[in-house]
Design a protein around this motif. Structure first.
Motif, short mmCIF file in Angstrom:
data_model
loop_
_atom_site.label_atom_id
_atom_site.label_comp_id
_atom_site.label_asym_id
_atom_site.label_seq_id
_atom_site.Cartn_x
_atom_site.Cartn_y
_atom_site.Cartn_z
N LYS A 1 6.35 27.86 49.80
CA LYS A 1 7.35 28.62 49.25
C LYS A 1 7.18 30.24 49.39
O LYS A 1 8.13 31.06 49.50
N ASN B 1 12.74 31.44 45.71
CA ASN B 1 13.53 30.32 45.71
C ASN B 1 14.13 29.96 47.38
O ASN B 1 14.81 29.16 47.33
N GLN C 1 13.51 26.33 48.22
CA GLN C 1 14.32 25.48 47.73
C GLN C 1 15.81 25.53 47.98
O GLN C 1 16.48 24.37 48.20
N LYS D 1 18.37 22.41 49.45
CA LYS D 1 19.49 22.20 48.59
C LYS D 1 20.50 22.06 49.56
O LYS D 1 21.30 21.24 49.44
N VAL E 1 15.48 19.53 44.34
CA VAL E 1 14.13 19.90 44.35
C VAL E 1 13.95 20.31 42.67
O VAL E 1 14.97 20.96 42.09
N ASN F 1 9.49 22.53 41.67
CA ASN F 1 9.07 22.84 43.01
C ASN F 1 8.69 21.70 43.73
O ASN F 1 7.69 21.71 44.64
#
Length: 120
Positions: free
Chosen positions: A75, A82, A85, A89, A95, A98
């Protein structure tokens, strides 16, 4: 260009090709890609390839590649803390802390799935 550089470029391109095959809503691991490419001990090199994937003309869904425990270790290589993530999503993958929730359910193994496809 040295032979080593050409080999790395070829390996990186193969990593990108496999990563592009990871289906929407699924994740794979650096190690699974390395095993599929016949380079079992090269999970870290898969990570290096994916770190460079933003320079590719054709999009590489690097956010779908996580470590063997489902952690979003890559990441830090995305713009914004973010982003990885958020991309997961948007594909229906939860998530928390993490890590991919229900990792086993979302795991896509190219060593199984791509071999299965080639037998059809």
């Amino acid at each position: 260009m040295s032979q080593t550089s050409r080999n790395n470029d070829n390996f990186f391109e193969r990593v990108y090709q496999v990563t592009r095959l990871v289906p929407f809503g699924r994740v794979t691991t650096y190690g699974a890609i390395a095993r599929y490419l016949g380079a079992t001990r090269s999970a870290r090199m898969v990570g290096w390839a994916l770190n460079s994937s933003s320079s590719q003309e054709e999009w590489v869904p690097a956010h779908r590649v996580v470590n063997r425990k489902g952690l979003l270790t890559g990441k830090i290589h995305f713009p914004g803390s973010n982003t990885m993530q958020q991309l997961l999503k948007a594909e229906g993958i939860r998530v928390e802390d993490n890590a991919v929730v229900d990792f086993d359910m979302h795991f896509w193994d190219p060593n199984v799935e791509l071999v299965k496809e080639s037998k059809k």
